[in-house]
Write an enzyme that holds these catalytic residues in place. Structure first.
Site, mmCIF file in Angstrom:
data_model
loop_
_atom_site.group_PDB
_atom_site.id
_atom_site.type_symbol
_atom_site.label_atom_id
_atom_site.label_comp_id
_atom_site.label_asym_id
_atom_site.label_seq_id
_atom_site.Cartn_x
_atom_site.Cartn_y
_atom_site.Cartn_z
ATOM 1 N N CYS A 52 -163.176 87.960 -26.543
ATOM 2 C CA CYS A 52 -161.997 88.389 -27.301
ATOM 3 C C CYS A 52 -161.842 89.905 -27.241
ATOM 4 C CB CYS A 52 -162.098 87.948 -28.757
ATOM 5 S SG CYS A 52 -162.141 86.167 -29.012
ATOM 6 N N CYS A 107 -166.695 87.387 -31.202
ATOM 7 C CA CYS A 107 -166.347 86.849 -29.879
ATOM 8 C C CYS A 107 -166.286 87.969 -28.845
ATOM 9 C CB CYS A 107 -165.011 86.115 -29.970
ATOM 10 S SG CYS A 107 -164.324 85.618 -28.388
#
Length: 334
Positions: free
Chosen positions: A94, A91
């Site tokens: 993230c 991700c």
């Protein structure tokens, strides 16, 4: 006979909602106090014996798994707000957000603890929290779930959310974090925690809601959420204002008769559920919509499901009736 075109006011709804919140907050605060007393007792005994006590002086950033979640998040949340960062290695957003959260967890010096959960390695927890996309950030306070925000945020917005979380933890649950003595002491020289500065836009939204200016309240709450997506108070206010806007011109008797006459009439069930909630019949509202979801399909089912989620926002994610209704909804959906 009830009068036609009955207008429902915001104070009635806020009163019905807040009574449950006060009860839940009181119980959580009592549990938190018991946990703090027990930890203080353990710490004193450990100091006298010259041995360490597990959990005292714990880390501010930690990786959590399904096996350690109960101890590291739920139990710890009785002493300090635990911010939960759902992330994954693949991700990209993230990787932008997680360092901000980690840095702020250290900077806040024990006012919060950051628990990092890899959704790929801990899929059961991710499913239980209803995580559909990441990054997603939630908090657990006194064992109660507090949704914060989803998606990457800049540091200024994250800081605002954490400040609000700390204030909510203290005011509603009686929890003042310190992570077992780690970090700097909180508050001023007298040990009192400073109050958060009052947000004039949020205050204006509350005032508009109280005087029945629902359109103005909706817009004001949305303005707050544009700048502070994780503002729980604004989310609750917006949900209340939108609900009141839907029911303000209802004829309650006609709505209830229509719902009773035709259980397959989805709009009638949605309207009746709104009235149930405004009247303080929370379980009835949730049960009506769960049943509607269970016996419908396609667009009708989606409409009932979305309305139920909207009513969850009015009551608040930490209310046990919401937790029960979420479980019931999962049963009929899957």
């Amino acid at each position: 006979m009830q009068p036609r075109n009955t207008h429902l006011n915001s104070s009635a709804l806020r009163g019905a909602v807040d009574l449950a919140a006060v009860k839940a907050a009181g119980e959580a605060a009592q549990k938190a106090e018991q946990a703090r007393v027990e930890r203080a007792r353990q710490a004193a005994a450990a100091e006298a014996a010259g041995v360490p006590v597990p959990g005292v002086g714990y880390r501010l950033v930690l990786d959590v798994t399904e096996e350690t979640f109960e101890e590291e998040v739920v139990q710890r949340s009785t002493e300090v707000p635990v911010v939960v960062d759902f992330w994954a290695e693949w991700c990209g957003p993230c990787k932008q957000l997680s360092p901000i959260l980690e840095r702020l967890a250290e900077e806040y010096a024990g006012q919060i603890v950051l628990a990092k959960i890899d959704v790929d390695q801990n899929q059961v927890i991710a499913q239980q929290f209803g995580i559909q996309s990441i990054p997603a950030v939630m908090a657990v306070v006194a064992g109660q779930l507090v949704p914060l925000f989803q998606g990457a945020e800049n540091e200024a917005n994250v800081r605002k959310v954490l400040d609000q979380l700390i204030a909510v933890a203290e005011q509603r649950f009686g929890i003042v974090g310190g992570a077992g003595g780690a970090g700097a002491p909180l508050g001023g020289p007298d040990g009192e925690l400073p109050g958060l500065p009052e947000d004039p836009v949020l205050t204006a939204a509350h005032e508009a809601l109280d005087r029945g200016d629902l359109a103005g309240a909706v817009q004001a709450y949305r303005n707050v959420l544009t700048d502070q997506p994780g503002n729980v108070e604004a989310q609750l206010g917006l949900a209340q204002a939108e609900l009141l806007g839907r029911v303000q011109d209802f004829d309650p008797q006609a709505v209830r008769l229509a719902a009773a006459a035709d259980p397959a009439d989805v709009k009638a069930q949605l309207d009746a559920a709104d009235l149930d909630l405004v009247g303080g019949h929370v379980e009835d509202a949730f049960g009506r919509l769960v049943s509607t979801v269970g016996r419908t399909a396609g667009a009708d089912r989606d409409a009932a499901r979305v309305r139920l989620l909207e009513l969850f926002e009015v009551i608040g994610a930490d209310d046990p009736r919401v937790t029960a209704a979420r479980t019931a909804l999962a049963r009929v959906l899957f």
